[in-house]
Design a protein around this motif. Structure first.
Motif, mmCIF file in Angstrom:
data_model
loop_
_atom_site.group_PDB
_atom_site.id
_atom_site.type_symbol
_atom_site.label_atom_id
_atom_site.label_comp_id
_atom_site.label_asym_id
_atom_site.label_seq_id
_atom_site.Cartn_x
_atom_site.Cartn_y
_atom_site.Cartn_z
ATOM 1 N N SER A 35 0.809 -1.234 0.000
ATOM 2 C CA SER A 35 0.000 0.000 0.000
ATOM 3 C C SER A 35 0.834 1.272 0.000
ATOM 4 O O SER A 35 0.301 2.361 0.165
ATOM 5 C CB SER A 35 -0.980 0.040 1.179
ATOM 6 N N ILE A 36 2.156 1.169 -0.184
ATOM 7 C CA ILE A 36 3.029 2.345 -0.267
ATOM 8 C C ILE A 36 3.781 2.289 -1.595
ATOM 9 O O ILE A 36 4.296 1.239 -1.992
ATOM 10 C CB ILE A 36 4.008 2.416 0.914
ATOM 11 N N GLY A 37 3.826 3.434 -2.286
ATOM 12 C CA GLY A 37 4.452 3.493 -3.597
ATOM 13 C C GLY A 37 5.965 3.428 -3.547
ATOM 14 O O GLY A 37 6.576 3.287 -2.482
ATOM 15 N N THR A 38 6.562 3.551 -4.708
ATOM 16 C CA THR A 38 8.015 3.542 -4.830
ATOM 17 C C THR A 38 8.501 4.906 -5.311
ATOM 18 O O THR A 38 7.720 5.734 -5.768
ATOM 19 C CB THR A 38 8.479 2.454 -5.816
ATOM 20 N N ILE A 39 9.817 5.127 -5.204
ATOM 21 C CA ILE A 39 10.425 6.415 -5.547
ATOM 22 C C ILE A 39 11.210 6.279 -6.852
ATOM 23 O O ILE A 39 11.926 5.290 -7.062
ATOM 24 C CB ILE A 39 11.350 6.891 -4.413
ATOM 25 N N SER A 40 11.064 7.276 -7.713
ATOM 26 C CA SER A 40 11.821 7.318 -8.971
ATOM 27 C C SER A 40 12.739 8.536 -8.957
ATOM 28 O O SER A 40 12.266 9.675 -8.941
ATOM 29 C CB SER A 40 10.874 7.382 -10.166
ATOM 30 N N GLN A 41 14.043 8.305 -8.947
ATOM 31 C CA GLN A 41 15.011 9.393 -8.930
ATOM 32 C C GLN A 41 15.127 10.032 -10.306
ATOM 33 O O GLN A 41 15.095 9.353 -11.335
ATOM 34 C CB GLN A 41 16.376 8.873 -8.476
ATOM 35 N N GLY A 42 15.234 11.365 -10.317
ATOM 36 C CA GLY A 42 15.380 12.082 -11.574
ATOM 37 C C GLY A 42 14.071 12.366 -12.275
ATOM 38 O O GLY A 42 14.058 12.814 -13.417
ATOM 39 N N TYR A 43 12.960 12.118 -11.588
ATOM 40 C CA TYR A 43 11.635 12.357 -12.157
ATOM 41 C C TYR A 43 10.797 13.195 -11.192
ATOM 42 O O TYR A 43 11.006 13.165 -9.968
ATOM 43 C CB TYR A 43 10.903 11.039 -12.414
ATOM 44 N N LEU A 44 9.826 13.926 -11.744
ATOM 45 C CA LEU A 44 8.840 14.646 -10.957
ATOM 46 C C LEU A 44 7.455 14.232 -11.413
ATOM 47 O O LEU A 44 7.218 14.011 -12.611
ATOM 48 C CB LEU A 44 9.005 16.165 -11.104
ATOM 49 N N GLU A 45 6.534 14.146 -10.469
ATOM 50 C CA GLU A 45 5.150 13.837 -10.814
ATOM 51 C C GLU A 45 4.448 15.107 -11.276
ATOM 52 O O GLU A 45 4.394 16.089 -10.540
ATOM 53 C CB GLU A 45 4.415 13.238 -9.621
ATOM 54 N N ALA A 46 3.922 15.085 -12.477
ATOM 55 C CA ALA A 46 3.215 16.251 -13.010
ATOM 56 C C ALA A 46 1.809 16.331 -12.432
ATOM 57 O O ALA A 46 1.315 15.394 -11.797
ATOM 58 C CB ALA A 46 3.166 16.178 -14.536
ATOM 59 N N SER A 47 1.164 17.464 -12.647
ATOM 60 C CA SER A 47 -0.228 17.634 -12.254
ATOM 61 C C SER A 47 -1.103 16.602 -12.962
ATOM 62 O O SER A 47 -0.822 16.202 -14.090
ATOM 63 C CB SER A 47 -0.687 19.042 -12.617
ATOM 64 N N ASN A 48 -2.168 16.156 -12.297
ATOM 65 C CA ASN A 48 -3.081 15.202 -12.933
ATOM 66 C C ASN A 48 -4.249 15.902 -13.637
ATOM 67 O O ASN A 48 -5.265 15.264 -13.940
ATOM 68 C CB ASN A 48 -3.604 14.174 -11.921
#
Length: 263
Positions: free
Chosen positions: A210-223
């Motif tokens: 139930s907990i996500g993972t982290i991606s280095q070098g990326y940003l989550e954009a607006s949905n």
């Protein structure tokens, strides 16, 4: 006329709806932003004739009554916690969350606040901080003579110090989760605060159930989906216009009644 007051509540509701859509579009490029959706509910009803009671003069029960609704009101502005797309920035300290979870920051009052915006950097002390300078929790301090800083999908932060062949682990990032994410309190600047509605934060390691993972070098954009927002804007505008037509009709009916009375 009651219709005037009823239509006025409809116009007010659609004005709020337009304002929510405007905020969505204004934040279309805001990192980690979650679009809002206005939810409405009907107001109380005025009974002209009650159902389920005996008809006067007979023992028959009235199957259907007459209840007149008195309009609409704002019920909530829900933030839809759907995943935003990822933008590759190549920045070492930009972190995106894939799935559920929130980064933890030490807020301006020393309390813990939460964000999905992982645009981080290091301050003069080498500590990992947000763009507003709030420290990421748990604290991560990057030595000044380090290279090859790596943040794994499970939040382990490592680097190479003084050209050593063996990486040094700097710490472990964790993510917070909530039973009701939409119950978080907006603070602005991409920050949120825990409330009684959101429930207590459950902190865990990225990649846990139930907990996500982290991606280095990326940003989550607006949905925010601009096509859907424009479509919703047109619908809100039409609804506003229809309610204004009701007010115009009531005004014309009132004028007709007044003229007829004078005649």
């Amino acid at each position: 006329m009651r219709a005037l007051a009823i239509a006025a509540t409809g116009m007010s509701a659609q004005q709020t709806n337009v304002e929510v859509i405007a905020n969505n579009l204004a934040n279309i490029n805001t990192t980690g932003f979650k679009r809002g959706k206005a939810e409405f509910s009907d107001l109380m009803y005025e009974a002209e004739r009650l159902q389920g009671v005996s008809n006067r003069g007979s023992g028959n029960t009235i199957p259907e009554g007459a209840q007149l609704g008195l309009g609409v009101r704002m019920a909530a502005i829900r933030n839809l916690q759907t995943q935003g797309s990822f933008t590759n920035t190549g920045n070492t300290f930009d972190l995106g969350i894939q799935g559920r979870g929130w980064f933890q920051l030490t807020g301006p009052n020393g309390d813990t606040v939460y964000t999905r915006a992982g645009a981080f950097n290091t301050n003069a002390s080498g500590q990992l901080v947000s763009l507003d300078g709030y420290a990421v929790s748990p604290s991560i301090i990057v030595p000044p003579n380090s290279t090859n800083v790596t943040i794994s999908s499970t939040g382990i932060v490592t680097c190479t110090v003084n050209g050593a062949t063996t990486p040094t682990q700097l710490g472990q990032l964790t993510l917070a989760n909530f039973a009701n994410e939409t119950g978080l309190d907006h603070l602005g600047s991409n920050m949120f605060r825990e409330t009684a509605a959101s429930g207590t934060a459950v902190v865990g390691v990225p990649g846990d159930p139930s907990i996500g993972t982290i991606s280095q070098g990326y940003l989550e954009a607006s949905n925010v989906d601009p096509v859907k927002e424009i479509s919703d804007l047109i619908s809100a505008q039409r609804a506003y216009e229809m309610n204004s037509k009701v007010i115009q009709a009531c005004d014309q009916m009132g004028s007709t009644l007044t003229t007829g009375t004078r005649g």
